[in-house]
Scaffold this motif. Structure first.
Motif, PDB file in Angstrom:
ATOM      1  N   LEU A  68      -7.186 -16.141   6.401  1.00  0.00           N
ATOM      2  CA  LEU A  68      -7.452 -17.886   6.471  1.00  0.00           C
ATOM      3  C   LEU A  68      -8.573 -18.112   7.647  1.00  0.00           C
ATOM      4  N   GLN A  71      -6.023 -21.146  12.163  1.00  0.00           N
ATOM      5  CA  GLN A  71      -5.462 -22.360  11.805  1.00  0.00           C
ATOM      6  C   GLN A  71      -4.532 -23.089  13.002  1.00  0.00           C
ATOM      7  N   ILE A 105      -7.607 -32.613  -0.088  1.00  0.00           N
ATOM      8  CA  ILE A 105      -8.412 -31.425   0.612  1.00  0.00           C
ATOM      9  C   ILE A 105      -9.212 -32.112   1.833  1.00  0.00           C
ATOM     10  N   ARG A 108     -13.283 -27.054   4.165  1.00  0.00           N
ATOM     11  CA  ARG A 108     -13.527 -25.830   3.605  1.00  0.00           C
ATOM     12  C   ARG A 108     -13.909 -24.834   4.381  1.00  0.00           C
ATOM     13  N   VAL A 137     -11.881 -21.071   1.064  1.00  0.00           N
ATOM     14  CA  VAL A 137     -10.620 -21.467   1.434  1.00  0.00           C
ATOM     15  C   VAL A 137     -10.840 -22.828   1.296  1.00  0.00           C
ATOM     16  N   LEU A 138     -10.107 -23.802   0.532  1.00  0.00           N
ATOM     17  CA  LEU A 138      -9.782 -25.221   0.614  1.00  0.00           C
ATOM     18  C   LEU A 138      -8.220 -25.499   1.167  1.00  0.00           C
ATOM     19  N   SER A 139      -8.367 -26.266   2.289  1.00  0.00           N
ATOM     20  CA  SER A 139      -6.964 -26.653   2.857  1.00  0.00           C
ATOM     21  C   SER A 139      -6.883 -28.021   3.149  1.00  0.00           C
ATOM     22  N   PHE A 146       1.355 -28.338   5.110  1.00  0.00           N
ATOM     23  CA  PHE A 146       0.145 -27.442   4.640  1.00  0.00           C
ATOM     24  C   PHE A 146      -0.065 -26.903   3.257  1.00  0.00           C
ATOM     25  N   SER A 148      -3.079 -24.717   0.767  1.00  0.00           N
ATOM     26  CA  SER A 148      -4.304 -24.103   0.619  1.00  0.00           C
ATOM     27  C   SER A 148      -4.342 -23.541  -0.572  1.00  0.00           C
ATOM     28  N   THR A 150      -7.326 -20.606  -2.282  1.00  0.00           N
ATOM     29  CA  THR A 150      -8.554 -19.934  -1.874  1.00  0.00           C
ATOM     30  C   THR A 150      -8.979 -19.092  -3.287  1.00  0.00           C
TER      31      THR A 150
END
Length: 240
Positions: A68, A71, A105, A108, A137-139, A146, A148, A150
């Motif tokens: 990732l 973070q 979201i 990115r 990765v969309l988080s 959290f 995400s 991916t």
């Protein structure tokens, strides 16, 4: 083809367009569970994340940060744990992916990279394969912390499209492998990010590939399927 919105093969201008074909909306009903499958494919692995190590397949692990990137959240906060689910899309599968739950979201991160095969037979013997391949990765956040999703590229599948992100350009020679490119959605979507309801279309691959879900959830969260099972968009994946 009976599931496709356009059943006539002559209606597609290219093989790529055929692979990315939309389906009739009623052929993938969305189950009334907290989390549903975002794609058609096979479950490679699912379960809790332990000691910040993700499991590629049984016995083959890689680090959370290498996948990732940096973070600003911790693996375990109070009564929440971290969970993962990996879904492999074979070349014959439906190649669009959808939102697995109601979430927002916010960010990115695009990692340019290799395009090695992600078939289960290859994943077993290349440690950290998902960290080498190109991925998006969309988080953001869901009701339990959290969340995400991916999209991991593979052989002939460097082109990954995210419907809400017109600035994303994957599989481009100008990208430098080993770097990543960040984009915050908050500038145009507002402080909550992009609202993404369960089942909504998120993006598409040009062929088969892999979706990796990583998310925080309460300890009572339980998966409704197991490794080796085939799933389809909207099928129950997990619940509280």
């Amino acid at each position: 083809m009976a599931e496709a919105a356009e059943e006539d093969l002559s209606g597609y201008r290219s093989l790529g367009e055929l692979f990315r074909r939309p389906l009739k909306p009623w052929v993938r009903p969305i189950a009334p569970y907290d989390m549903v499958s975002p794609a058609d494919g096979c479950i490679v692995h699912l379960g809790r994340v332990r000691r910040s190590r993700l499991e590629q397949v049984k016995g083959v692990t890689y680090s959370l940060e290498s996948f990732l990137g940096p973070q600003d959240w911790r693996e375990d906060v109070g009564e929440r744990g971290l969970y993962q689910c990996i879904i492999y899309l074979a070349p014959g599968d439906y190649h669009r992916f959808h939102s697995p739950t109601d979430w927002h979201i916010r960010h990115r991160r695009h990692f340019p990279g290799s395009l090695m095969s992600v078939s289960p037979s290859v994943v077993r013997w290349i440690p950290g394969l998902f960290c080498h391949n190109e991925r998006v990765v969309l988080s953001g956040d869901w009701a339990h912390g959290f969340f995400s999703l991916t999209a991991v590229g593979a052989t002939n599948v460097g082109s990954i499209r995210i419907y809400c992100d017109q600035d994303l350009h994957t599989n481009c020679a100008r990208h430098v492998q080993g770097c990543y490119h960040d984009l915050s959605y908050l500038a145009w979507a507002g402080p909550a990010g992009v609202p993404t309801p369960k089942g909504a279309g998120l993006g598409e691959f040009n062929l088969g590939s892999t979706i990796v879900l990583l998310f925080q959830g309460p300890r009572r969260f339980g998966f409704r399927t197991s490794a080796g099972c085939r799933v389809r968009v909207g099928q129950a994946l997990g619940s509280l």
